[in-house]
Design an enzyme around this catalytic site. Structure first.
Site, PDB file in Angstrom:
ATOM      1  CG  ASN A  15      40.368  32.296  28.616  1.00  0.00           C
ATOM      2  OD1 ASN A  15      40.345  32.965  27.594  1.00  0.00           O
ATOM      3  ND2 ASN A  15      40.009  32.771  29.800  1.00  0.00           N
ATOM      4  CG  MET A  91      44.106  32.293  39.355  1.00  0.00           C
ATOM      5  SD  MET A  91      43.949  33.710  38.234  1.00  0.00           S
ATOM      6  CE  MET A  91      43.501  34.968  39.385  1.00  0.00           C
ATOM      7  NE  ARG A  92      51.183  29.692  43.136  1.00  0.00           N
ATOM      8  CZ  ARG A  92      51.379  30.204  44.353  1.00  0.00           C
ATOM      9  NH1 ARG A  92      50.421  30.840  44.972  1.00  0.00           N
ATOM     10  NH2 ARG A  92      52.563  30.121  44.922  1.00  0.00           N
ATOM     11  CG  LEU A  94      54.364  30.808  35.857  1.00  0.00           C
ATOM     12  CD1 LEU A  94      53.978  30.654  34.396  1.00  0.00           C
ATOM     13  CD2 LEU A  94      54.599  29.448  36.508  1.00  0.00           C
ATOM     14  CG  ASN A 108      48.571  35.705  31.610  1.00  0.00           C
ATOM     15  OD1 ASN A 108      47.915  34.742  31.992  1.00  0.00           O
ATOM     16  ND2 ASN A 108      48.477  36.899  32.149  1.00  0.00           N
ATOM     17  CG  HIS A 110      45.692  40.933  32.931  1.00  0.00           C
ATOM     18  ND1 HIS A 110      45.850  40.432  34.211  1.00  0.00           N
ATOM     19  CD2 HIS A 110      45.352  42.234  33.062  1.00  0.00           C
ATOM     20  CE1 HIS A 110      45.608  41.418  35.075  1.00  0.00           C
ATOM     21  NE2 HIS A 110      45.309  42.501  34.407  1.00  0.00           N
ATOM     22  CB  VAL A 173      32.253  37.206  25.373  1.00  0.00           C
ATOM     23  CG1 VAL A 173      32.053  37.124  23.867  1.00  0.00           C
ATOM     24  CG2 VAL A 173      31.098  36.555  26.130  1.00  0.00           C
TER      25      VAL A 173
HETATM   26  C1  GRF Z   1      39.392  35.015  33.306  1.00  0.00           C
HETATM   27  O1  GRF Z   1      38.831  36.288  33.472  1.00  0.00           O
HETATM   28  C2  GRF Z   1      40.898  35.138  33.163  1.00  0.00           C
HETATM   29  O2  GRF Z   1      41.282  36.330  32.494  1.00  0.00           O
HETATM   30  C3  GRF Z   1      41.329  35.202  34.573  1.00  0.00           C
HETATM   31  O3  GRF Z   1      40.573  34.155  35.169  1.00  0.00           O
HETATM   32  C4  GRF Z   1      39.254  34.192  34.594  1.00  0.00           C
HETATM   33  C5  GRF Z   1      38.738  32.797  34.389  1.00  0.00           C
HETATM   34  O4  GRF Z   1      39.406  32.232  33.311  1.00  0.00           O
HETATM   35  N1  GRF Z   1      42.750  35.042  34.738  1.00  0.00           N
HETATM   36  P1  GRF Z   1      39.033  30.712  32.874  1.00  0.00           P
HETATM   37  O5  GRF Z   1      37.523  30.653  32.754  1.00  0.00           O
HETATM   38  O6  GRF Z   1      39.524  29.808  34.000  1.00  0.00           O
HETATM   39  O7  GRF Z   1      39.737  30.481  31.578  1.00  0.00           O
END
Ligand code: GRF
Length: 213
Positions: A15, A91-92, A94, A108, A110, A173
């Site tokens: 992302n 992944m934390r 906040l 964010n 999701h 994607v």
């Molecule tokens: C993605 O599916 C995102 O929605 C989730 O972690 C996955 C990896 O995201 N939280 P990225 O490739 O690190 O941006």
């Protein structure tokens, strides 16, 4: 307005890559001031360095508390001039300590159509449940996890025998498109957070000509 972005990551950073690519191709009016990961091994750090973006690792395991970790995040983000925060695979959870430092300016991505399938591994939750449509959501972040006002969603029809791996990659994607669309709406000031009478917040979309005031 040119969004002065701080991007928080924990993993592959695809992302983040989508954000950097959109900026490089003038599809998003933003500048990534810093990329911070809570994990030293996050591959997204390499992607940031490739684009010459300052990077930082703040290991949450080294923090005395969740609030201390959030305080160090805030301090580092502000020191780099970040005004808007994009959680890109971060992944934390906040706390208000963090969110109050960037009121209404944390978004964010999701990997589900919220409010369905909040929490971890949303793709697997959807696949296991047997829904026929999945997708992703870009939303404003509030202290309640995966519950803030929704800005953009994109759907993915699930094939009858589709594997979880295939679903994950197809949702990803759509994430990359949704995230850029949401950040573009914000940079164009076409999205406004409004407080409802019950204290909840809603997103109000402004037409290009409508003043945001
Ligand atoms: C993605 O599916 C995102 O929605 C989730 O972690 C996955 C990896 O995201 N939280 P990225 O490739 O690190 O941006």
């Amino acid at each position: 307005m040119t969004l002065q972005l701080g991007v928080l990551i924990s993993g592959t950073g695809t992302n983040l890559g989508a954000i950097l690519d959109a900026i490089a191709s003038a599809k998003l009016d933003a500048k990534v001031r810093v990329v911070i990961s809570n994990r030293p091994d996050a591959r997204g750090l390499e992607r940031a360095k490739k684009s010459g973006i300052p990077t930082l690792v703040l290991d949450h395991r080294a923090a005395a508390s969740r609030e201390d970790f959030d305080r160090s995040l805030v301090q580092s983000l502000k020191a780099h001039g970040a005004e808007w925060i994009a959680l890109a695979g971060f992944m934390r959870v906040l706390t208000s300590t963090f969110l109050d430092a960037f009121p209404g300016r944390v978004v964010n991505i999701h990997p589900s159509l919220l409010p369905a399938f909040r929490g971890v591994d949303a793709q697997k939750q959807a696949h296991d449940y047997g829904v026929r449509v999945a997708g992703c959501t870009v939303h404003f972040v509030i202290p309640e996890v995966d519950a803030g006002a929704i800005i953009v969603q994109r759907a993915v029809a699930i094939g009858e025998h589709e594997s979880l791996e295939s679903l994950r990659s197809r949702i990803l994607v759509e994430e990359h498109i949704a995230f850029i669309d949401a950040l573009r709406l914000i940079s164009l000031e076409q999205v406004q957070l409004v407080q409802s009478t019950d204290g909840s917040t809603q997103v109000r979309f402004l037409s290009p000509s409508e003043p945001g005031r």
